[in-house]
Design a protein around this motif. Sequence first.
Motif, mmCIF file in Angstrom:
data_model
loop_
_atom_site.group_PDB
_atom_site.id
_atom_site.type_symbol
_atom_site.label_atom_id
_atom_site.label_comp_id
_atom_site.label_asym_id
_atom_site.label_seq_id
_atom_site.Cartn_x
_atom_site.Cartn_y
_atom_site.Cartn_z
ATOM 1 N N GLN A 31 37.595 39.053 45.638
ATOM 2 C CA GLN A 31 37.824 37.784 44.925
ATOM 3 C C GLN A 31 37.423 37.888 43.454
ATOM 4 O O GLN A 31 38.100 37.350 42.579
ATOM 5 C CB GLN A 31 37.065 36.644 45.602
ATOM 6 C CG GLN A 31 37.758 36.196 46.874
ATOM 7 C CD GLN A 31 37.384 34.770 47.252
ATOM 8 O OE1 GLN A 31 37.233 33.916 46.402
ATOM 9 N NE2 GLN A 31 37.229 34.531 48.547
ATOM 10 N N GLY A 44 42.548 39.610 32.329
ATOM 11 C CA GLY A 44 43.579 40.653 32.242
ATOM 12 C C GLY A 44 43.010 42.059 32.266
ATOM 13 O O GLY A 44 43.638 43.008 31.802
ATOM 14 N N LYS A 82 40.995 39.802 36.883
ATOM 15 C CA LYS A 82 42.361 40.177 36.481
ATOM 16 C C LYS A 82 43.088 38.968 35.909
ATOM 17 O O LYS A 82 43.728 39.041 34.864
ATOM 18 C CB LYS A 82 43.130 40.716 37.690
ATOM 19 C CG LYS A 82 42.810 42.158 38.001
ATOM 20 C CD LYS A 82 43.686 42.662 39.134
ATOM 21 C CE LYS A 82 43.499 44.155 39.335
ATOM 22 N NZ LYS A 82 44.303 44.672 40.427
ATOM 23 N N GLN A 83 42.975 37.828 36.630
ATOM 24 C CA GLN A 83 43.712 36.630 36.193
ATOM 25 C C GLN A 83 43.139 36.053 34.896
ATOM 26 O O GLN A 83 43.874 35.679 33.993
ATOM 27 C CB GLN A 83 43.647 35.548 37.289
ATOM 28 C CG GLN A 83 44.620 35.793 38.424
ATOM 29 C CD GLN A 83 44.203 35.075 39.695
ATOM 30 O OE1 GLN A 83 43.376 34.173 39.671
ATOM 31 N NE2 GLN A 83 44.792 35.486 40.816
ATOM 32 N N SER A 84 41.816 35.977 34.838
ATOM 33 C CA SER A 84 41.212 35.276 33.698
ATOM 34 C C SER A 84 41.084 36.150 32.461
ATOM 35 O O SER A 84 41.132 35.647 31.344
ATOM 36 C CB SER A 84 39.815 34.773 34.071
ATOM 37 O OG SER A 84 39.903 33.939 35.184
ATOM 38 N N ARG A 87 37.455 40.634 41.689
ATOM 39 C CA ARG A 87 38.506 41.462 41.058
ATOM 40 C C ARG A 87 39.689 40.580 40.656
ATOM 41 O O ARG A 87 40.177 40.631 39.526
ATOM 42 C CB ARG A 87 38.968 42.548 42.033
ATOM 43 C CG ARG A 87 40.148 43.370 41.520
ATOM 44 C CD ARG A 87 40.812 44.146 42.641
ATOM 45 N NE ARG A 87 41.294 43.215 43.660
ATOM 46 C CZ ARG A 87 41.625 43.557 44.907
ATOM 47 N NH1 ARG A 87 41.520 44.802 45.303
ATOM 48 N NH2 ARG A 87 42.047 42.650 45.769
ATOM 49 N N ASP A 88 40.144 39.723 41.600
ATOM 50 C CA ASP A 88 41.307 38.874 41.302
ATOM 51 C C ASP A 88 40.993 37.896 40.178
ATOM 52 O O ASP A 88 41.806 37.670 39.284
ATOM 53 C CB ASP A 88 41.745 38.118 42.568
ATOM 54 C CG ASP A 88 42.224 39.076 43.649
ATOM 55 O OD1 ASP A 88 42.466 40.259 43.315
ATOM 56 O OD2 ASP A 88 42.335 38.664 44.822
ATOM 57 N N THR A 89 39.791 37.314 40.219
ATOM 58 C CA THR A 89 39.390 36.365 39.178
ATOM 59 C C THR A 89 39.387 37.043 37.813
ATOM 60 O O THR A 89 39.885 36.492 36.825
ATOM 61 C CB THR A 89 37.971 35.817 39.483
ATOM 62 O OG1 THR A 89 37.987 35.218 40.765
ATOM 63 C CG2 THR A 89 37.522 34.795 38.448
ATOM 64 N N ASN A 146 41.556 45.667 33.878
ATOM 65 C CA ASN A 146 41.848 46.576 34.985
ATOM 66 C C ASN A 146 40.579 46.697 35.835
ATOM 67 O O ASN A 146 39.588 47.274 35.394
ATOM 68 C CB ASN A 146 42.266 47.946 34.419
ATOM 69 C CG ASN A 146 42.423 48.985 35.512
ATOM 70 O OD1 ASN A 146 42.670 48.650 36.671
ATOM 71 N ND2 ASN A 146 42.261 50.229 35.150
#
Length: 486
Positions: free
Chosen positions: A461, A471, A467-469, A463-465, A473
Amino acid sequence: MAYIQFLGAAGTVTGSKHLINTGDGSANSGSANSGSANSGFKVLVDCGLFQGPKDWRERNWSDTPVPAKEINAVILTHAHLDHCGWIPRLVREGFRGPIYATPPTIDLCGIVLPDSGHLQEEDANFYNKTKKSKHDPALPLYTFEEAQHSLEYFKPVQVGDTNELSPEISFRFVRAAHILGSCMAEISLKQNGAARRLLFTGDIGRVHDHKIAPGKVVHSGPQEGESADVVVMESTYGNRLHPKEDPLPELAELITNTVKRGGSVVVPAFAIERTQKFVFILKHLMESSQIPRIPVFCDSPMAIKAVEIFLKHDEEYSDETRDMIRTYGSPLQWPGFTFASTQEESKKINDVRSSSIIISSSGMVTGGRILHHLALRLPEPKNLVLFIGFQAPGTRGFTIKNKSDEVKIFGDFVPIRAQVAALEQFSDHADPPELLEWLRTFRNQPATTYLVHGEPDAASQLRDTMKQSLGWNVQIAQYREKVAIG
Ligand SMILES: [Zn+2]
């Protein structure tokens, strides 16, 4: 090409241990014992103990992928056992290099590691007496003596000073704001004319001093304005938000209700930082008449010694801690507060039938004196078991916190009939909004961020946060995975 290999805290929150090797071990080759043919400079960042589920604990018995005697140095971020508790084993296996840490971390390790050795010996003796282990005889991972001996390798390093370890590698500690003495490690790697900067966060503390995170012993706010090519970052609270409410009214209500029904409050707490924070809060609640004045037993020799270390290193205190100490003085001298250091003093707490508050370790109920208090008081509905810290899956603390019917203590199943409550606000880890706020202060976008020190769901979670917030890697580190950093 240089690489990092994740030897712990990958897929779990314990056993933090990351090997940097400037030698030419190829990434993801999985080859064991790189040996002197690949000889480079080898540094372990943290050297923690696996705790919790047996599958993880058994990894404490695995050898390092390069022989311990070939590891040149250890850089230690802080004195929690899941970051430092494997050091005596590393020394037992042949490591003879320096272990770099801040002076408060060294002082805290001076009590944490021998205590851990003592517990390892006690556990082994217990299993040998009761024959409840399949290993015959059960052996300690390391002894009290071995833990004492490992302290000789510690070398103090001040925050902000640059330390050359070899022509290729240097490091500097910066504030992590997690616990007393805690730091992140900025590591500079120079190879083949190229410079790389690695940042190992260790555990990341709260970003702001705030009423919702009361009693914070050290200043909040990890070092801002970092830059790195590779970040190795914790993710303990990657899937949860800290509550926004001031926990003190709920804490006062929980304690008051327990006292009204004639029960006692049992608080499993880490002996370092969390216990000291909590006793100050109890004192404050009593002095302001928010809870009744009942005896408080702090049943942890380690917590007592840690109080002395905390009073010595006042340079890191938050303003709130300074105020509390100015107002109330040393907890060791408060009337009604008893710090039990001997076994006899600890046993006497069992005879106290009137309401009391018992704070004891270990914080995740993996061992220590808390086991006796819980075995005695968990079966009675009038009592309260209060969690004020993270409980890793597979630990007894996790089982109790999740309100199972029973929990195994000393080989027997103890029914869980006491009230169980948890307050998350006391956490010394930043949650995702706080982490993002801190990461936004970076001066560059790292090429790769590897997430460690989190359960799989928390890491994915976060990682996804990120990446989304941001950008960025972001990768989730896998146990024993090697990643190239050259
Ligand atoms: Zn920690």
